[in-house]
Scaffold this motif. Structure first.
Motif, short mmCIF file in Angstrom:
data_model
loop_
_atom_site.label_atom_id
_atom_site.label_comp_id
_atom_site.label_asym_id
_atom_site.label_seq_id
_atom_site.Cartn_x
_atom_site.Cartn_y
_atom_site.Cartn_z
N ASP A 1 0.82 -1.19 0.00
CA ASP A 1 0.00 0.00 0.00
C ASP A 1 0.87 1.26 0.00
O ASP A 1 0.61 2.19 -0.74
N THR A 2 1.92 1.29 0.82
CA THR A 2 2.81 2.45 0.85
C THR A 2 3.63 2.53 -0.43
O THR A 2 3.96 3.63 -0.87
N ASN A 3 3.97 1.40 -1.04
CA ASN A 3 4.72 1.40 -2.30
C ASN A 3 3.86 2.03 -3.40
O ASN A 3 4.35 2.78 -4.23
N HIS A 4 2.58 1.70 -3.40
CA HIS A 4 1.66 2.27 -4.39
C HIS A 4 1.55 3.79 -4.20
O HIS A 4 1.53 4.54 -5.17
N MET A 5 1.49 4.24 -2.94
CA MET A 5 1.41 5.67 -2.65
C MET A 5 2.68 6.37 -3.11
O MET A 5 2.63 7.45 -3.70
N GLY A 6 3.83 5.77 -2.89
CA GLY A 6 5.10 6.36 -3.31
C GLY A 6 5.19 6.49 -4.82
O GLY A 6 5.65 7.51 -5.34
N LYS A 7 4.70 5.49 -5.54
CA LYS A 7 4.70 5.55 -7.00
C LYS A 7 3.76 6.64 -7.49
O LYS A 7 4.06 7.34 -8.45
N ALA A 8 2.63 6.80 -6.85
CA ALA A 8 1.66 7.84 -7.25
C ALA A 8 2.25 9.23 -7.03
O ALA A 8 2.09 10.12 -7.87
N VAL A 9 2.92 9.43 -5.91
CA VAL A 9 3.54 10.73 -5.62
C VAL A 9 4.65 11.01 -6.63
O VAL A 9 4.77 12.12 -7.15
N LEU A 10 5.47 10.01 -6.94
CA LEU A 10 6.55 10.18 -7.90
C LEU A 10 6.00 10.50 -9.29
O LEU A 10 6.53 11.36 -9.99
N TRP A 156 0.98 10.11 9.02
CA TRP A 156 0.00 9.04 8.91
C TRP A 156 0.67 7.68 8.98
O TRP A 156 0.22 6.79 9.70
N LEU A 157 1.80 7.53 8.27
CA LEU A 157 2.52 6.26 8.31
C LEU A 157 3.06 5.96 9.70
O LEU A 157 3.03 4.81 10.16
N LEU A 158 3.54 6.99 10.38
CA LEU A 158 4.05 6.78 11.74
C LEU A 158 2.92 6.39 12.69
O LEU A 158 3.09 5.53 13.55
N ARG A 159 1.76 7.02 12.52
CA ARG A 159 0.60 6.67 13.36
C ARG A 159 0.17 5.23 13.11
O ARG A 159 -0.12 4.48 14.04
N VAL A 160 0.08 4.85 11.82
CA VAL A 160 -0.34 3.49 11.49
C VAL A 160 0.66 2.49 12.05
O VAL A 160 0.29 1.48 12.65
N GLY A 167 0.58 1.20 20.09
CA GLY A 167 0.37 2.56 20.55
C GLY A 167 1.62 3.35 20.79
O GLY A 167 1.54 4.46 21.27
N GLY A 168 2.77 2.86 20.52
CA GLY A 168 3.96 3.66 20.74
C GLY A 168 5.05 3.26 19.78
O GLY A 168 4.84 2.51 18.84
N CYS A 169 6.22 3.74 20.03
CA CYS A 169 7.32 3.44 19.13
C CYS A 169 7.81 2.01 19.38
O CYS A 169 7.59 1.45 20.45
N HIS A 170 8.47 1.47 18.40
CA HIS A 170 8.90 0.07 18.51
C HIS A 170 10.04 -0.10 19.51
O HIS A 170 10.30 -1.18 19.98
N CYS A 171 10.70 1.02 19.88
CA CYS A 171 11.80 0.92 20.85
C CYS A 171 11.27 0.86 22.28
O CYS A 171 11.62 -0.03 23.03
N CYS A 172 10.45 1.84 22.63
CA CYS A 172 10.06 1.96 24.03
C CYS A 172 8.57 2.06 24.26
O CYS A 172 8.13 2.14 25.40
N GLY A 173 7.75 2.14 23.21
CA GLY A 173 6.31 2.22 23.38
C GLY A 173 5.79 3.62 23.51
O GLY A 173 4.59 3.83 23.65
N TYR A 174 6.65 4.64 23.49
CA TYR A 174 6.22 6.04 23.56
C TYR A 174 6.51 6.73 22.22
O TYR A 174 7.12 6.14 21.33
N ASP A 175 6.11 8.00 22.12
CA ASP A 175 6.33 8.76 20.88
C ASP A 175 7.70 9.45 20.85
O ASP A 175 7.88 10.43 20.16
N CYS A 176 8.66 8.92 21.57
CA CYS A 176 9.95 9.58 21.68
C CYS A 176 10.74 9.57 20.37
O CYS A 176 11.51 10.48 20.11
N CYS A 177 10.55 8.59 19.52
CA CYS A 177 11.33 8.49 18.29
C CYS A 177 10.84 9.45 17.21
O CYS A 177 11.52 9.67 16.22
N LEU A 178 9.67 10.02 17.40
CA LEU A 178 9.15 10.93 16.39
C LEU A 178 9.87 12.29 16.44
O LEU A 178 9.98 12.96 15.44
N ARG A 179 10.34 12.67 17.60
CA ARG A 179 11.11 13.90 17.83
C ARG A 179 10.36 15.17 17.44
O ARG A 179 10.94 16.20 17.22
#
Length: 184
Positions: A1-10, A156-160, A167-179
């Protein structure tokens, strides 16, 4: 799905750039044709008038192609190439409103033609300048819109992704990696 979106944007980005490039090339072709036809008209006036005093004769004399012994027909050295080059030079300086004054119309018909070329040149240069300004403004507006869309897609991709991981980042479960704070 994200590959299709990337091709459409390109694809959208490529079409936008091609659209701007083709518009610029089209404007350049219009300008080149205007200069060419103006130069050819200026040359043809001399051919049809057969006047002893015209821009072509005066230009030939200034470069030493005509001497006191030469007549109007004695311009063997002054070939059509040089007439065309001088005509292009005159047309471009006239249309661009620079007008150096080294090649000037002498006869009444040449003067009337020059007035028409000046008028047409002002209109064409105004149109070309306005179109270039519009293209540049549209390009930067589209670029800004594209960057906003990419930022929203990234959020949107980060939220998904974070929702799929619980519900959080893959490292610690919080939104800390989004910065940065999420936009929604």
């Amino acid at each position: 799905d994200t590959n299709h979106m990337g091709k459409a944007v390109l694809k959208w980005l490529t079409q936008s750039i091609n659209c701007y490039a083709s518009e610029v090339i089209g404007l350049m072709i219009y300008l080149i044709l205007l200069v060419h036809y103006s130069a050819c008209g200026f040359i043809c006036i001399h051919q049809f008038e057969q006047s002893q005093i015209s821009w072509s004769v005066m230009h030939m004399e200034s470069y030493g192609y005509l001497t006191a012994d030469s007549s109007l027909g004695g311009d063997a050295e002054y070939t059509n190439y040089f007439k065309y080059l001088a005509g292009i030079y005159w047309a471009f300086t006239t249309i661009s409103t620079v007008g150096y004054g080294d090649i000037v119309p002498y006869t009444e018909v040449e003067k009337m033609y020059a007035i028409g070329v000046m008028f047409g040149g002002v209109i064409m240069m105004s149109f070309v300048s306005g179109r270039f300004i519009t293209l540049i403004a549209n390009y930067f507006q589209a670029r800004s819109r594209f960057q906003e869309m990419m930022q929203l897609a990234e959020v949107w991709l980060l939220r998904v992704t974070t929702d799929e991981l619980g519900g959080g980042c893959h490292c610690c479960g919080y939104d800390c990696c989004l910065r940065r704070p999420l936009l929604c």
